[in-house]
Design a protein around this motif. Structure first.
Motif, PDB file in Angstrom:
ATOM      1  N   LEU A  31     -74.694 -48.949 -46.397  1.00  0.00           N
ATOM      2  CA  LEU A  31     -73.880 -47.836 -45.907  1.00  0.00           C
ATOM      3  C   LEU A  31     -73.249 -48.195 -44.572  1.00  0.00           C
ATOM      4  O   LEU A  31     -72.050 -48.004 -44.361  1.00  0.00           O
ATOM      5  CB  LEU A  31     -74.758 -46.596 -45.777  1.00  0.00           C
ATOM      6  N   LEU A  32     -74.042 -48.752 -43.685  1.00  0.00           N
ATOM      7  CA  LEU A  32     -73.561 -49.154 -42.361  1.00  0.00           C
ATOM      8  C   LEU A  32     -72.451 -50.197 -42.486  1.00  0.00           C
ATOM      9  O   LEU A  32     -71.417 -50.093 -41.829  1.00  0.00           O
ATOM     10  CB  LEU A  32     -74.732 -49.694 -41.547  1.00  0.00           C
ATOM     11  N   GLN A  33     -72.642 -51.183 -43.337  1.00  0.00           N
ATOM     12  CA  GLN A  33     -71.637 -52.237 -43.523  1.00  0.00           C
ATOM     13  C   GLN A  33     -70.335 -51.670 -44.084  1.00  0.00           C
ATOM     14  O   GLN A  33     -69.245 -52.033 -43.637  1.00  0.00           O
ATOM     15  CB  GLN A  33     -72.170 -53.323 -44.448  1.00  0.00           C
ATOM     16  N   LEU A  35     -69.247 -48.565 -43.885  1.00  0.00           N
ATOM     17  CA  LEU A  35     -68.631 -47.739 -42.841  1.00  0.00           C
ATOM     18  C   LEU A  35     -67.875 -48.598 -41.832  1.00  0.00           C
ATOM     19  O   LEU A  35     -66.769 -48.252 -41.424  1.00  0.00           O
ATOM     20  CB  LEU A  35     -69.698 -46.925 -42.103  1.00  0.00           C
ATOM     21  N   GLU A  36     -68.485 -49.696 -41.438  1.00  0.00           N
ATOM     22  CA  GLU A  36     -67.849 -50.583 -40.467  1.00  0.00           C
ATOM     23  C   GLU A  36     -66.499 -51.087 -40.981  1.00  0.00           C
ATOM     24  O   GLU A  36     -65.498 -51.060 -40.262  1.00  0.00           O
ATOM     25  CB  GLU A  36     -68.780 -51.757 -40.160  1.00  0.00           C
ATOM     26  N   SER A  37     -66.461 -51.497 -42.241  1.00  0.00           N
ATOM     27  CA  SER A  37     -65.195 -51.993 -42.790  1.00  0.00           C
ATOM     28  C   SER A  37     -64.179 -50.864 -42.968  1.00  0.00           C
ATOM     29  O   SER A  37     -62.993 -51.054 -42.709  1.00  0.00           O
ATOM     30  CB  SER A  37     -65.419 -52.744 -44.101  1.00  0.00           C
ATOM     31  N   GLU A  38     -64.624 -49.697 -43.388  1.00  0.00           N
ATOM     32  CA  GLU A  38     -63.708 -48.563 -43.576  1.00  0.00           C
ATOM     33  C   GLU A  38     -63.131 -48.070 -42.253  1.00  0.00           C
ATOM     34  O   GLU A  38     -61.958 -47.710 -42.174  1.00  0.00           O
ATOM     35  CB  GLU A  38     -64.413 -47.408 -44.291  1.00  0.00           C
ATOM     36  N   ILE A  39     -63.942 -48.038 -41.223  1.00  0.00           N
ATOM     37  CA  ILE A  39     -63.460 -47.631 -39.899  1.00  0.00           C
ATOM     38  C   ILE A  39     -62.341 -48.564 -39.456  1.00  0.00           C
ATOM     39  O   ILE A  39     -61.295 -48.116 -38.977  1.00  0.00           O
ATOM     40  CB  ILE A  39     -64.627 -47.608 -38.880  1.00  0.00           C
ATOM     41  N   ALA A  40     -62.543 -49.861 -39.646  1.00  0.00           N
ATOM     42  CA  ALA A  40     -61.518 -50.841 -39.275  1.00  0.00           C
ATOM     43  C   ALA A  40     -60.280 -50.698 -40.156  1.00  0.00           C
ATOM     44  O   ALA A  40     -59.149 -50.674 -39.648  1.00  0.00           O
ATOM     45  CB  ALA A  40     -62.087 -52.252 -39.374  1.00  0.00           C
ATOM     46  N   ASP A  41     -60.463 -50.578 -41.469  1.00  0.00           N
ATOM     47  CA  ASP A  41     -59.332 -50.465 -42.393  1.00  0.00           C
ATOM     48  C   ASP A  41     -58.485 -49.232 -42.124  1.00  0.00           C
ATOM     49  O   ASP A  41     -57.270 -49.262 -42.275  1.00  0.00           O
ATOM     50  CB  ASP A  41     -59.815 -50.423 -43.847  1.00  0.00           C
TER      51      ASP A  41
END
Length: 100
Positions: A31-33, A35-41
């Motif tokens: 989930l954390l991983q 979220l990290e990519s979605e926040i950046a995208d």
């Protein structure tokens, strides 16, 4: 770094030095991983943090978004994260996943 618009906390179930709760066993790390990519995208101005136990083990994985104060539970897949982030971008909560 400018102050973020959002601070997203993801429970990693740590009590002391060991993961003991449901959040990490039910995919909190993935989930954390994601979220990290979605926040950046999405280009969100957000800070992402993992936390120790948030005391909602029966409803994990749990995530919290501040300053809105949204507490979400049973977040187990990427579609749910997408719905939560879509709602956040629209200035509202994803009501279906809010903890009561």
């Amino acid at each position: 770094m400018e102050k973020p618009d959002y601070h997203i906390l993801v429970c990693m179930s740590f009590r002391g030095l060991e993961p003991k709760g449901k959040c990490i066993k039910q995919g909190g790390g993935e989930l954390l991983q994601y979220l990290e990519s979605e926040i950046a995208d999405r280009g969100l101005n957000a800070f992402l943090s993992s936390t120790g136990c948030l005391q909602f083990c029966d409803q994990g994985p749990v995530m919290v978004i501040y300053p809105q104060g949204y507490w979400y539970g049973e977040i187990t897949d990427e579609d749910q994260i997408d719905e939560i982030l879509d709602a956040l971008e629209e200035g509202k909560a994803a009501e279906e996943y809010l903890l009561a």
